[in-house]
Design a protein around this motif. Structure first.
Motif, mmCIF file in Angstrom:
data_model
loop_
_atom_site.group_PDB
_atom_site.id
_atom_site.type_symbol
_atom_site.label_atom_id
_atom_site.label_comp_id
_atom_site.label_asym_id
_atom_site.label_seq_id
_atom_site.Cartn_x
_atom_site.Cartn_y
_atom_site.Cartn_z
ATOM 1 N N LEU A 24 0.823 -1.208 0.000
ATOM 2 C CA LEU A 24 0.000 0.000 0.000
ATOM 3 C C LEU A 24 0.858 1.259 0.000
ATOM 4 C CD1 LEU A 24 -2.836 -1.043 2.484
ATOM 5 C CD2 LEU A 24 -3.126 -0.484 0.060
ATOM 6 N N LEU A 25 1.921 1.268 0.788
ATOM 7 C CA LEU A 25 2.844 2.408 0.789
ATOM 8 C C LEU A 25 3.535 2.513 -0.558
ATOM 9 C CD1 LEU A 25 4.285 4.730 2.157
ATOM 10 C CD2 LEU A 25 5.935 3.079 3.088
ATOM 11 N N ASP A 26 3.898 1.379 -1.122
ATOM 12 C CA ASP A 26 4.534 1.347 -2.433
ATOM 13 C C ASP A 26 3.624 2.007 -3.478
ATOM 14 O OD1 ASP A 26 7.005 0.283 -3.663
ATOM 15 O OD2 ASP A 26 5.591 -0.757 -4.967
ATOM 16 N N GLU A 27 2.353 1.677 -3.408
ATOM 17 C CA GLU A 27 1.382 2.254 -4.344
ATOM 18 C C GLU A 27 1.220 3.756 -4.110
ATOM 19 O OE1 GLU A 27 -3.407 1.810 -5.296
ATOM 20 O OE2 GLU A 27 -2.308 0.112 -4.454
ATOM 21 N N ALA A 28 1.230 4.171 -2.846
ATOM 22 C CA ALA A 28 1.057 5.581 -2.515
ATOM 23 C C ALA A 28 2.201 6.443 -3.011
ATOM 24 C CB ALA A 28 0.911 5.746 -1.000
ATOM 25 N N LEU A 45 -5.624 6.110 -4.143
ATOM 26 C CA LEU A 45 -5.350 6.338 -2.727
ATOM 27 C C LEU A 45 -5.444 7.818 -2.377
ATOM 28 C CD1 LEU A 45 -2.365 3.892 -2.059
ATOM 29 C CD2 LEU A 45 -4.693 3.724 -1.144
ATOM 30 N N GLU A 46 -5.029 8.664 -3.309
ATOM 31 C CA GLU A 46 -5.146 10.104 -3.090
ATOM 32 C C GLU A 46 -6.611 10.502 -2.914
ATOM 33 O OE1 GLU A 46 -5.232 14.142 -5.684
ATOM 34 O OE2 GLU A 46 -4.362 12.333 -6.574
ATOM 35 N N PHE A 47 -7.469 9.960 -3.766
ATOM 36 C CA PHE A 47 -8.910 10.228 -3.676
ATOM 37 C C PHE A 47 -9.441 9.854 -2.300
ATOM 38 C CE2 PHE A 47 -13.112 8.219 -3.837
ATOM 39 C CZ PHE A 47 -13.905 9.280 -4.255
ATOM 40 N N LEU A 48 -9.057 8.688 -1.830
ATOM 41 C CA LEU A 48 -9.510 8.213 -0.523
ATOM 42 C C LEU A 48 -8.912 9.045 0.601
ATOM 43 C CD1 LEU A 48 -10.998 6.096 1.207
ATOM 44 C CD2 LEU A 48 -8.953 4.654 1.029
ATOM 45 N N GLY A 49 -7.606 9.287 0.512
ATOM 46 C CA GLY A 49 -6.910 10.021 1.571
ATOM 47 C C GLY A 49 -7.416 11.434 1.749
ATOM 48 N N ASP A 50 -7.835 12.053 0.660
ATOM 49 C CA ASP A 50 -8.384 13.406 0.728
ATOM 50 C C ASP A 50 -9.602 13.437 1.651
ATOM 51 O OD1 ASP A 50 -8.864 16.170 -0.101
ATOM 52 O OD2 ASP A 50 -10.492 15.367 -1.306
ATOM 53 N N ASP A 119 -0.384 15.425 -3.463
ATOM 54 C CA ASP A 119 -1.098 14.198 -3.822
ATOM 55 C C ASP A 119 -0.578 13.002 -3.030
ATOM 56 O OD1 ASP A 119 -2.529 15.657 -5.655
ATOM 57 O OD2 ASP A 119 -1.427 14.943 -7.408
ATOM 58 N N VAL A 120 0.734 12.921 -2.904
ATOM 59 C CA VAL A 120 1.346 11.782 -2.203
ATOM 60 C C VAL A 120 1.019 11.829 -0.708
ATOM 61 C CG1 VAL A 120 3.547 10.735 -1.529
ATOM 62 C CG2 VAL A 120 3.165 11.420 -3.899
ATOM 63 N N CYS A 121 0.990 13.031 -0.142
ATOM 64 C CA CYS A 121 0.592 13.160 1.267
ATOM 65 C C CYS A 121 -0.776 12.531 1.477
ATOM 66 C CB CYS A 121 0.592 14.630 1.674
ATOM 67 S SG CYS A 121 -0.101 14.949 3.314
ATOM 68 N N ALA A 127 -3.500 5.229 2.332
ATOM 69 C CA ALA A 127 -2.883 3.911 2.498
ATOM 70 C C ALA A 127 -2.922 3.465 3.958
ATOM 71 C CB ALA A 127 -1.441 3.950 1.989
ATOM 72 N N VAL A 128 -2.627 4.392 4.863
ATOM 73 C CA VAL A 128 -2.666 4.056 6.291
ATOM 74 C C VAL A 128 -4.100 3.711 6.703
ATOM 75 C CG1 VAL A 128 -2.353 4.979 8.629
ATOM 76 C CG2 VAL A 128 -0.624 5.399 6.866
ATOM 77 N N PHE A 129 -5.072 4.425 6.160
ATOM 78 C CA PHE A 129 -6.475 4.127 6.460
ATOM 79 C C PHE A 129 -6.840 2.700 6.049
ATOM 80 C CE2 PHE A 129 -10.835 3.955 4.761
ATOM 81 C CZ PHE A 129 -11.555 4.190 5.928
ATOM 82 N N LEU A 130 -6.439 2.300 4.848
ATOM 83 C CA LEU A 130 -6.744 0.940 4.387
ATOM 84 C C LEU A 130 -5.986 -0.107 5.185
ATOM 85 C CD1 LEU A 130 -6.837 1.314 0.492
ATOM 86 C CD2 LEU A 130 -8.770 1.120 2.071
ATOM 87 N N ASP A 131 -4.771 0.244 5.598
ATOM 88 C CA ASP A 131 -3.916 -0.726 6.282
ATOM 89 C C ASP A 131 -4.273 -0.878 7.758
ATOM 90 O OD1 ASP A 131 -1.285 -2.338 5.962
ATOM 91 O OD2 ASP A 131 -0.929 -1.142 7.769
#
Length: 236
Positions: A24-28, A45-50, A119-121, A127-131
């Motif tokens: 997941l971090l790799d993808e982020a 992941l950016e969409f979700l993280g926002d 975007d990466v932030c 990613a942390v949310f999913l993990d």
């Protein structure tokens, strides 16, 4: 030749989080321009993280400022989730060296591109949310944005608006502003403005325009009444 697995140890220390699913971090950290083996980039992941960031910041503000009205909370939220703020956090995390970019982007300095960093932030938060779930993501947001939450980089509102909201919240008439003195030549005037709020002592402000003097007067009254503090609000 087998591709070497990236070492994210330093980044993980700064995030203060260990992934159960390192992919997941790799993808982020993977930009759409990067050579892809899995067809994935950080965009989803950016969409979700926002969205996770917005909720985590909103909850943190609600708890941190229990007496703040809705308008102030909204302004604080908007300041914290803006792209510039997210890019600053990515710089603090120092994600640049870990980004996976296409050759062209890597050579053109895109590791320092504020848009990509923002975007990466958000992607890392997603990613942390999913993990680890919402609490893990919220903890990351609270740790990382703590300084910005406690000391906003920009004034959340101008003094005149803040003073009017304060008066309104106390059931008082709107503040009134009067030019007490105007000096100097027409091309370079100086104003001394008086502001009055029912039940409060009169305050004065100076400026090279009526507007600047009014803002200065409002700020002085807010500071004297303890609504604002010098630490949180610089000069007008």
């Amino acid at each position: 030749m087998a591709r070497r697995k990236p070492n994210y140890d330093e980044l993980l220390k700064r995030l203060d989080y260990q992934f159960r699913k390192p992919e997941l971090l790799d993808e982020a950290l993977t930009h759409v321009s990067a050579p892809k083996s899995s067809g994935k980039s950080y965009q989803r992941l950016e969409f979700l993280g926002d969205r996770v960031l917005g909720l985590a910041i909103a909850e943190t503000l609600y708890k941190t400022f229990p007496s703040a009205p809705e308008g102030e909370l909204s302004r604080r939220l908007a300041e914290l989730v803006r792209r510039e703020s997210c890019a600053e956090i990515a710089v603090v995390w120092d994600v640049g060296p870990f980004l996976k970019l296409g050759a062209g982007e890597a050579h053109s300095g895109e590791r320092r591109n504020p848009t990509i960093l923002a975007d990466v932030c958000e992607a890392i938060i997603g990613a942390v949310f999913l993990d680890g779930g919402y609490e893990a993501a919220k903890d990351l947001v609270e740790r990382s944005f703590k300084a910005m939450i406690e000391a906003p980089r920009r004034a959340l509102r101008d003094p005149k608006s803040a003073l009017q909201e304060w008066a309104q919240g106390r059931g008082l008439p709107p503040p009134t502003y009067t030019i007490a003195e105007q000096t100097g030549p027409d091309h370079a005037p100086k104003f001394r403005v008086m502001v009055k709020v029912k039940g409060a002592e009169t305050e004065f402000g100076h400026g090279t325009s009526k507007r600047i003097a009014e803002q200065a007067a409002a700020r002085s009254l807010l500071l004297r009444e303890g609504v604002w503090t010098e630490e949180e609000h610089g000069t007008v």
